[in-house]
Write a protein that holds these residues in place. Structure first.
Motif, short mmCIF file in Angstrom:
data_model
loop_
_atom_site.label_atom_id
_atom_site.label_comp_id
_atom_site.label_asym_id
_atom_site.label_seq_id
_atom_site.Cartn_x
_atom_site.Cartn_y
_atom_site.Cartn_z
N ILE A 55 -6.73 -4.14 12.51
CA ILE A 55 -6.92 -4.63 11.13
C ILE A 55 -5.81 -5.60 10.76
CG2 ILE A 55 -7.06 -3.93 8.70
CD1 ILE A 55 -7.98 -1.16 9.67
N THR A 56 -6.24 -6.69 10.15
CA THR A 56 -5.26 -7.63 9.60
C THR A 56 -5.01 -7.22 8.16
OG1 THR A 56 -6.09 -9.42 11.01
CG2 THR A 56 -4.74 -10.05 9.09
N TRP A 57 -3.90 -6.56 7.94
CA TRP A 57 -3.59 -6.00 6.62
C TRP A 57 -3.13 -7.10 5.66
CZ3 TRP A 57 -5.02 -1.08 5.99
CH2 TRP A 57 -5.16 -0.27 7.13
N ASP A 58 -3.58 -6.98 4.37
CA ASP A 58 -3.21 -7.99 3.37
C ASP A 58 -1.75 -7.86 2.95
OD1 ASP A 58 -5.83 -8.83 3.38
OD2 ASP A 58 -6.42 -7.55 1.68
N ASP A 59 -1.27 -6.63 2.91
CA ASP A 59 0.10 -6.43 2.41
C ASP A 59 0.70 -5.21 3.10
OD1 ASP A 59 2.39 -6.86 0.90
OD2 ASP A 59 1.72 -5.58 -0.77
N VAL A 60 2.01 -5.26 3.31
CA VAL A 60 2.76 -4.15 3.91
C VAL A 60 4.03 -3.92 3.09
CG1 VAL A 60 3.96 -3.30 5.94
CG2 VAL A 60 1.90 -4.69 6.23
N GLU A 61 4.25 -2.66 2.67
CA GLU A 61 5.47 -2.30 1.94
C GLU A 61 6.11 -1.12 2.63
OE1 GLU A 61 4.77 -1.48 -2.16
OE2 GLU A 61 3.64 -3.33 -2.53
N ILE A 62 7.44 -1.09 2.61
CA ILE A 62 8.15 0.04 3.20
C ILE A 62 9.19 0.56 2.20
CG2 ILE A 62 9.93 -1.38 4.34
CD1 ILE A 62 9.71 0.70 6.69
N TYR A 68 10.75 7.04 6.40
CA TYR A 68 10.34 6.02 5.45
C TYR A 68 8.83 6.12 5.26
CZ TYR A 68 14.98 4.11 6.32
OH TYR A 68 16.33 3.96 6.43
N THR A 69 8.35 5.54 4.18
CA THR A 69 6.91 5.47 3.92
C THR A 69 6.45 4.02 4.10
OG1 THR A 69 7.01 7.30 2.34
CG2 THR A 69 5.10 5.85 2.21
N LEU A 70 5.44 3.84 4.96
CA LEU A 70 4.86 2.52 5.24
C LEU A 70 3.53 2.44 4.52
CD1 LEU A 70 5.31 -0.10 6.93
CD2 LEU A 70 3.87 0.96 8.70
N LYS A 71 3.44 1.52 3.55
CA LYS A 71 2.22 1.36 2.75
C LYS A 71 1.46 0.13 3.25
CE LYS A 71 0.63 0.79 -2.04
NZ LYS A 71 1.05 0.62 -3.43
N LEU A 72 0.22 0.34 3.73
CA LEU A 72 -0.64 -0.74 4.25
C LEU A 72 -1.80 -0.95 3.29
CD1 LEU A 72 -0.78 0.52 7.96
CD2 LEU A 72 0.80 -1.13 6.98
N SER A 73 -2.05 -2.22 2.93
CA SER A 73 -3.11 -2.53 1.96
C SER A 73 -4.09 -3.54 2.57
CB SER A 73 -2.51 -3.12 0.68
OG SER A 73 -1.59 -2.23 0.11
N LYS A 74 -5.41 -3.26 2.37
CA LYS A 74 -6.49 -4.17 2.78
C LYS A 74 -7.59 -4.06 1.76
CE LYS A 74 -8.99 -6.80 5.60
NZ LYS A 74 -8.65 -8.22 5.91
#
Length: 580
Positions: free
Chosen positions: A337-344, A353-359
């Motif tokens: 998946i090509t994720w739109d946004d990534v936050e850590i 840590y928490t890795l937040k992936l958004s699509k």
């Protein structure tokens, strides 16, 4: 006009006393006690009036100068003075001022104020309490259980311990009360002071060992700071045997200073110890995480992160993020998946840590751990060792602080336990003596050496049945006080107990000590370091006659005595023949 003073007036009857009771006056006295009294020289009608002040002073001197004191003597005579001013009267000190930390304990009766009660005190005295005898400050009748408190003062050691003033000055001459007994009565409800209903006063039938008809009744007015004359003391003999418990009530209540929760020093140590222990737990929660090399058999990510956000790990270029096994739904599909946004964001500082992936609308939160590639693993380990050493140094320092504080606590607690054990041993001995006294209680014929003196308590406070007397005659010396080894002892006030007369005379350190050598006498005082010093009756027998000065070599208590029984035992006046 020369003032007219009646010194031979007719005795006041009980009916006359009751007819002149004024409850509003009682309330006014109570309210006046709550406010600070203005000194004489600051009252508006005196300020700036020098001549007025002198004139008033002259009138006062004239009034007191014409007071007839012929009916007050060293013998068995009485005084009908309506108001007696206490010697040493000072509004700067408590009017009732115990010289030690001890005091005479009250007996407390929990009663229903809407019922009649006949209460017995341990000496055999009786309190007759009618129903509706108690009111509040507004004069309203009290309902619900109340606490009636009562105590008596029979001997010279009682007078001393209580701090109740027994001396007064009349027309410039000092007198002392010879006592047939005193009593104090008061009541409260939920900690609030109550008042006597003037329509239903309390009757107190006090047992007295003084059978002579020479005594008057007085009330101690703590607002005006004087004794108020109430009338002649009537008494009656008893024609029946009465069981009187001669042992005082045994009260075994652990002193506050022996309770750990009330020991300020121990509580301060415990508080500091808890702060250290809490700090140790905080340090342990921040233990550095040992770095781990990347394991390519486990799912990982490579992410470009702003090094300003996590400088402690982003300083390493060869950094991977390992997906935790806690992420049960993770699969290789995430890589496609090509994720739109990534936050850590940091989850557990320095560890996870928490890795937040958004699509689109889909959001996945993964728990990840930092892992180091070959080029950065060695440097990460060096960095860890530095942090871990600093961590151990800080933890060791606080643990030493904890051990030191724990030792201080243990020592203070052991010291407190030792004092408690000593107190318990002392209480056991006192309990044994008290039980022996209980077992030996016997019926005594009251008519032989005891009478009942009646008080009508239309207000609460201190009442006495006393006869004013002059200072003893016989011997008079300038006193020097030492211990038995001849070392000087500093005492401001000396108390001379005339056992035969049941009177306690007080002397300042510049006054001559006077006593009647034909009576049993005991002299004592409180030293500058709060110990008791006593010159006993047998010592008085060794004093040569007609001395101008004398050195009183006194017995000193080993330390400060803070219990009523300790003081009475040390003074020993109750063991003397005239006091038994």
């Amino acid at each position: 006009m020369k003032p007219k003073i009646n010194i031979d007036r007719k005795k006041i009857t009980a009916e006359e006393i009751r007819a002149n009771k004024d409850f509003s006056q009682v309330l006014n006295q109570f309210q006046a006690a709550q406010a600070l009294q203005k000194p004489f020289f600051k009252k508006p009608w005196v300020m700036g009036m020098t001549g007025g002040t002198i004139l008033i002073g002259t009138i006062l001197v004239s009034l007191f100068g014409n007071f007839n004191t012929n009916n007050v003597s060293d013998g068995n005579t009485t005084s009908n003075s309506s108001s007696l001013t206490i010697l040493g009267d000072s509004t700067n000190s408590p009017f009732v001022n115990p010289p030690t930390k001890a005091n005479i304990k009250f007996s407390v009766y929990n009663i229903d104020p809407e019922e009649d009660h006949a209460l017995k005190y341990y000496t055999g005295s009786q309190l007759l309490v009618p129903k509706n005898a108690f009111v509040d400050e507004n004069g309203e009748l009290i309902k619900g259980q109340i606490q009636l408190k009562y105590r008596e003062f029979k001997k010279t050691d009682d007078f001393f311990i209580s701090g109740i003033p027994m001396t007064y000055d009349s027309a410039g001459v000092q007198y002392t009360f010879e006592s047939a007994g005193m009593m104090e009565i008061t009541a409260e409800q939920n900690g609030k002071q109550l008042f006597v209903n003037p329509e239903n006063p309390i009757e107190v039938n006090m047992i007295s060992e003084q059978t002579e008809d020479i005594y008057n009744e007085y009330y101690l007015d703590t607002v005006e700071r004087n004794w108020q004359y109430l009338g002649h003391s009537d008494f009656k003999t008893l024609d029946e045997e009465v069981a009187v418990n001669q042992a005082e009530p045994f009260i075994e209540e652990e002193p506050v200073y022996l309770q750990e929760a009330s020991n300020e020093e121990i509580q301060l140590i415990k508080s500091d110890l808890k702060v250290i222990q809490d700090d140790i737990q905080k340090i342990k929660r921040k233990i550095p995480e040992r770095p781990k090399a990347v394991d390519k058999k486990k799912p990982t990510f490579r992410i470009d992160v702003d090094p300003k956000e996590f400088p402690e790990i982003m300083a390493f270029n060869d950094l991977y993020w390992e997906v935790s096994a806690e992420n049960k739904d993770f699969s290789d599909a995430y890589y496609a998946i090509t994720w739109d946004d990534v936050e850590i964001s940091e989850k557990d500082k320095g560890k996870s840590y928490t890795l937040k992936l958004s699509k689109g609308d889909r959001i996945e939160n993964l728990i990840v751990y930092p892992r180091y590639g070959k080029s950065s693993y060695g440097k990460a380990c060096e960095n860890f060792e530095e942090k871990y050493e600093a961590y151990l140094t800080r933890l060791d320092s606080r643990k030493k602080d904890e051990a030191k504080q724990q030792q201080a606590y243990n020592e203070k607690k052991a010291e407190l336990e030792k004092k408690r054990a000593e107190w318990e041993a002392e209480m056991a001995e006192r309990r044994k003596k008290w039980e022996e006294a209980q077992a030996n209680m016997q019926k005594i014929q009251i008519t032989k050496n005891r009478v009942v003196r009646n008080f009508t308590a239309s207000r609460f406070g201190i009442f006495n049945c006393d006869s004013p007397q002059k200072f003893p005659k016989g011997e008079a010396v300038i006193a020097k006080v030492t211990d038995k080894s001849g070392n000087p002892v500093m005492i401001n006030t000396l108390y001379l107990a005339s056992i035969d007369r049941n009177a306690l005379f007080t002397y300042g350190n510049t006054q001559k000590i006077k006593w009647n050598p034909n009576h049993e006498n005991v002299l004592w005082g409180v030293t500058s370091d709060n110990r008791l010093a006593v010159f006993r009756a047998v010592d008085f027998e060794e004093i040569p006659s007609n001395q101008s000065s004398y050195t009183f070599a006194m017995d000193l208590s080993e330390g400060e005595l803070n219990e009523e029984s300790e003081i009475k035992d040390f003074l020993g006046v109750r063991k003397l023949k005239a006091s038994s």
